[in-house]
Design an enzyme around this catalytic site. Structure first.
Site, PDB file in Angstrom:
ATOM      1  N   ASN A   8       0.966   8.931  22.174  1.00  0.00           N
ATOM      2  CA  ASN A   8       1.413   8.541  20.839  1.00  0.00           C
ATOM      3  C   ASN A   8       1.264   9.767  19.946  1.00  0.00           C
ATOM      4  O   ASN A   8       0.148  10.132  19.576  1.00  0.00           O
ATOM      5  CB  ASN A   8       0.539   7.373  20.349  1.00  0.00           C
ATOM      6  CG  ASN A   8       0.772   7.026  18.896  1.00  0.00           C
ATOM      7  OD1 ASN A   8       1.739   7.481  18.284  1.00  0.00           O
ATOM      8  ND2 ASN A   8      -0.112   6.207  18.340  1.00  0.00           N
ATOM      9  N   LYS A  10       2.157  10.102  16.933  1.00  0.00           N
ATOM     10  CA  LYS A  10       1.981   9.746  15.512  1.00  0.00           C
ATOM     11  C   LYS A  10       2.924  10.606  14.654  1.00  0.00           C
ATOM     12  O   LYS A  10       4.007  10.935  15.107  1.00  0.00           O
ATOM     13  CB  LYS A  10       0.508   9.894  15.105  1.00  0.00           C
ATOM     14  CG  LYS A  10      -0.415   9.155  16.087  1.00  0.00           C
ATOM     15  CD  LYS A  10      -1.825   9.016  15.605  1.00  0.00           C
ATOM     16  CE  LYS A  10      -2.631   8.237  16.643  1.00  0.00           C
ATOM     17  NZ  LYS A  10      -3.982   7.928  16.208  1.00  0.00           N
ATOM     18  N   HIS A  93       0.052  -1.007  15.810  1.00  0.00           N
ATOM     19  CA  HIS A  93      -1.002   0.021  15.853  1.00  0.00           C
ATOM     20  C   HIS A  93      -1.890  -0.151  14.617  1.00  0.00           C
ATOM     21  O   HIS A  93      -1.409  -0.519  13.543  1.00  0.00           O
ATOM     22  CB  HIS A  93      -0.362   1.410  15.869  1.00  0.00           C
ATOM     23  CG  HIS A  93      -1.369   2.495  16.131  1.00  0.00           C
ATOM     24  ND1 HIS A  93      -2.203   2.969  15.142  1.00  0.00           N
ATOM     25  CD2 HIS A  93      -1.697   3.167  17.262  1.00  0.00           C
ATOM     26  CE1 HIS A  93      -3.000   3.898  15.671  1.00  0.00           C
ATOM     27  NE2 HIS A  93      -2.717   4.040  16.953  1.00  0.00           N
ATOM     28  N   GLU A  95      -3.070   1.864  12.597  1.00  0.00           N
ATOM     29  CA  GLU A  95      -2.636   2.641  11.420  1.00  0.00           C
ATOM     30  C   GLU A  95      -1.501   1.932  10.686  1.00  0.00           C
ATOM     31  O   GLU A  95      -1.375   2.050   9.465  1.00  0.00           O
ATOM     32  CB  GLU A  95      -2.248   4.071  11.857  1.00  0.00           C
ATOM     33  CG  GLU A  95      -3.509   4.851  12.244  1.00  0.00           C
ATOM     34  CD  GLU A  95      -3.294   6.020  13.179  1.00  0.00           C
ATOM     35  OE1 GLU A  95      -2.127   6.418  13.417  1.00  0.00           O
ATOM     36  OE2 GLU A  95      -4.298   6.534  13.704  1.00  0.00           O
ATOM     37  N   GLU A 163      -7.464  -0.871  21.358  1.00  0.00           N
ATOM     38  CA  GLU A 163      -7.872   0.344  20.659  1.00  0.00           C
ATOM     39  C   GLU A 163      -8.889  -0.011  19.577  1.00  0.00           C
ATOM     40  O   GLU A 163      -8.504  -0.428  18.469  1.00  0.00           O
ATOM     41  CB  GLU A 163      -6.664   1.013  19.996  1.00  0.00           C
ATOM     42  CG  GLU A 163      -5.580   1.414  20.966  1.00  0.00           C
ATOM     43  CD  GLU A 163      -4.731   2.548  20.403  1.00  0.00           C
ATOM     44  OE1 GLU A 163      -4.711   3.617  21.010  1.00  0.00           O
ATOM     45  OE2 GLU A 163      -4.113   2.357  19.342  1.00  0.00           O
ATOM     46  N   GLY A 169      -9.210   8.687  16.940  1.00  0.00           N
ATOM     47  CA  GLY A 169      -9.259   9.986  16.269  1.00  0.00           C
ATOM     48  C   GLY A 169     -10.651  10.425  15.847  1.00  0.00           C
ATOM     49  O   GLY A 169     -10.791  11.348  15.051  1.00  0.00           O
ATOM     50  N   SER A 208      -9.703   8.030  21.375  1.00  0.00           N
ATOM     51  CA  SER A 208     -10.430   9.231  21.809  1.00  0.00           C
ATOM     52  C   SER A 208     -10.458   9.424  23.323  1.00  0.00           C
ATOM     53  O   SER A 208     -11.468   9.857  23.878  1.00  0.00           O
ATOM     54  CB  SER A 208     -11.850   9.229  21.223  1.00  0.00           C
ATOM     55  OG  SER A 208     -11.778   9.320  19.800  1.00  0.00           O
TER      56      SER A 208
END
Ligand code: PGA
Length: 248
Positions: A8, A10, A93, A95, A163, A169, A208
């Site tokens: 991904n 992003k 996701h 985010e 996730e 991250g 991660s």
């Protein structure tokens, strides 16, 4: 089912970054991967990437609108992603959930849009750090599955990505035992909800994943692959994660 290692990107990647996809294509041709491989670059690069990689690995979008077309300025439909060369799309996701206020019902509608367009939906779920500390992670993930995974989901058109929000991250990951326990819980929840389809659906771990932890995570029971953010941007790192699936 064959594992899936998905990248991904992003909001990263200009045309100059397509050279990473050429490197990936060459390396996979030289040494066929032990899994399905997918890269989700920004939507602006999908058509160019499709022309470049010519099916050497799959391409996907990072989000889609639930409608096929219409007055939705700035949005991209699943049909548009398909037309550009995508065969997958990530939906829900964290985010998107955090930055765009997407709720479980929105995510379910996007998954159905993906199927309508002939794409496989990668539906993301995962608890926050506060929810994990409160002991609520299992309940939160089960609720997200109930709300975000439409009833008609099949193993052939749907992938779940677990996730934990606090692992994305940050360089932090749950312990191997915690990942295995959560994937077992997700499997039970999917089987309860979807029967046979839920027993065969791939469940990816994301958050991660790096070359140095991929091998041990990917070999856990019920881990059917990985969704990789930062470490998917460089072909060399992404390839060494893929290599983590080879029996040692
Ligand atoms: P990360 O991102 O690998 O950079 O933690 C994972 C993701 O958000 O899909």
């Amino acid at each position: 089912m064959r594992p899936l290692v998905a990248g991904n990107w992003k909001m990263n990647g200009l045309g100059s970054g397509l050279s990473e996809l050429s490197s990936l294509k060459e390396a996979l041709a030289a040494s066929p991967p032990p899994c399905d491989v997918l890269v989700c670059p920004p939507a602006t690069l999908i058509a160019q990437a499709d022309a470049l990689v010519q099916g050497a690995f799959a391409l996907g979008g990072q989000d889609c609108h639930s409608r096929p077309s219409g007055p939705h300025t700035g949005d991209i439909s699943a049909e548009m992603l398909k037309d550009a060369g995508a065969s997958f799309v990530i939906v829900g996701h964290s985010e998107r959930r955090q930055n765009h206020g997407e709720r479980d019902g929105d995510v379910a509608a996007k998954a159905q849009a993906a199927w309508r367009a002939g794409l496989t939906a990668i539906i993301c779920i995962g608890e926050s750090e506060a929810q994990r500390y409160a002991g609520d992670a299992n309940q939160i993930c089960a609720q997200q599955i109930d709300g975000s995974v439409p009833g008609g989901a099949l193993a052939a058109n749907t992938v779940i990505a677990y996730e934990p929000v606090w692992a994305i991250g940050t360089g932090k990951t749950p312990t191997l035992a915690e990942i295995a326990a959560m994937h077992g819980h997700i499997r039970t929840t999917l089987a309860r909800r979807l029967g046979e389809a839920g027993r065969g659906m791939r469940i990816l771990y994301g958050g991660s994943v790096k070359p140095d932890n991929a091998g041990e995570i990917l070999n856990l029971p019920e881990v059917g692959g990985a969704l990789v953010g930062g470490a998917s941007l460089k072909a060399a790192d992404f390839l060494s994660i893929i290599e983590g699936l080879r029996p040692s």
